[in-house]
Design a protein around this motif. Structure first.
Motif, short mmCIF file in Angstrom:
data_model
loop_
_atom_site.label_atom_id
_atom_site.label_comp_id
_atom_site.label_asym_id
_atom_site.label_seq_id
_atom_site.Cartn_x
_atom_site.Cartn_y
_atom_site.Cartn_z
N ILE A 34 36.82 45.41 35.74
CA ILE A 34 36.82 46.28 36.91
C ILE A 34 36.39 45.51 38.16
CG2 ILE A 34 35.67 48.28 37.95
CD1 ILE A 34 35.60 49.50 35.12
N ALA A 35 35.39 44.63 38.03
CA ALA A 35 34.83 43.93 39.19
C ALA A 35 35.68 42.75 39.65
CB ALA A 35 33.43 43.44 38.85
N LYS A 36 36.56 42.22 38.81
CA LYS A 36 37.31 41.01 39.15
C LYS A 36 38.10 41.11 40.46
CE LYS A 36 40.61 37.70 37.32
NZ LYS A 36 41.47 37.34 36.21
N PRO A 37 38.89 42.17 40.71
CA PRO A 37 39.63 42.21 41.97
C PRO A 37 38.73 42.27 43.20
CG PRO A 37 40.33 44.00 40.50
CD PRO A 37 39.22 43.28 39.84
N PHE A 38 37.60 42.97 43.08
CA PHE A 38 36.69 43.06 44.22
C PHE A 38 36.05 41.71 44.52
CE2 PHE A 38 36.67 47.34 42.30
CZ PHE A 38 37.16 48.06 43.38
N LEU A 39 35.64 41.01 43.47
CA LEU A 39 35.05 39.69 43.66
C LEU A 39 36.07 38.70 44.19
CD1 LEU A 39 32.83 39.44 40.47
CD2 LEU A 39 32.08 39.78 42.82
N LYS A 40 37.30 38.79 43.70
CA LYS A 40 38.35 37.89 44.16
C LYS A 40 38.62 38.10 45.65
CE LYS A 40 42.49 36.07 42.04
NZ LYS A 40 43.56 36.32 41.09
N ARG A 41 38.68 39.36 46.07
CA ARG A 41 38.91 39.68 47.48
C ARG A 41 37.75 39.18 48.35
NH1 ARG A 41 38.95 45.37 47.73
NH2 ARG A 41 40.58 45.21 46.18
N LYS A 42 36.53 39.35 47.87
CA LYS A 42 35.36 38.91 48.62
C LYS A 42 35.32 37.39 48.73
CE LYS A 42 30.74 40.55 49.22
NZ LYS A 42 31.00 41.60 50.14
N MET A 43 35.68 36.68 47.66
CA MET A 43 35.71 35.22 47.70
C MET A 43 36.80 34.72 48.65
SD MET A 43 33.35 33.98 45.76
CE MET A 43 33.86 32.35 45.33
N GLN A 44 37.94 35.39 48.67
CA GLN A 44 39.02 35.01 49.59
C GLN A 44 38.59 35.21 51.03
OE1 GLN A 44 41.83 33.50 48.80
NE2 GLN A 44 42.55 33.45 50.89
N ALA A 45 37.90 36.32 51.31
CA ALA A 45 37.42 36.59 52.66
C ALA A 45 36.39 35.55 53.09
CB ALA A 45 36.83 38.00 52.74
N ALA A 46 35.51 35.16 52.19
CA ALA A 46 34.50 34.14 52.50
C ALA A 46 35.18 32.80 52.78
CB ALA A 46 33.50 34.01 51.36
N TYR A 47 36.22 32.47 52.01
CA TYR A 47 36.95 31.22 52.24
C TYR A 47 37.64 31.24 53.60
CZ TYR A 47 40.54 27.66 51.79
OH TYR A 47 41.36 26.59 52.02
#
Length: 85
Positions: A34-47
């Motif tokens: 469940i958390a994977k898409p949210f973490l992926k989006r947050k990591m992309q935004a940080a990058y």
């Protein structure tokens, strides 16, 4: 007889321990899915923020250099006359 009761008791405790570990692993696995898409989006935004900050910094250094000064060098202005500044 005493050993048989102890072994059955150990098997029951082992079974409950194994089931508890399996259920906990299932819950943790579902939470990770469940958390994977949210973490992926947050990591992309940080990058993207890091890339933007780096580009902004590089743009800042390009705008505010006079072309005569190379990185790491400086011109000593302590003994210049006031009219030259």
């Amino acid at each position: 007889m005493k050993n048989a009761i102890a072994s059955v008791f150990a098997l029951v405790i082992g079974f409950f321990t194994l089931m508890f570990a399996a259920v906990m692993g299932l819950f943790i696995g579902v939470a990770a899915l469940i958390a994977k898409p949210f973490l992926k989006r947050k990591m992309q935004a940080a990058y993207e923020d890091a890339v933007q900050q780096q580009a902004t910094f590089q743009g800042f250094t390009r705008v505010y250099t006079d072309g005569k000064t190379i990185d790491g060098e400086f011109e000593d202005i302590t003994h210049k006359p006031a009219s030259a500044q």
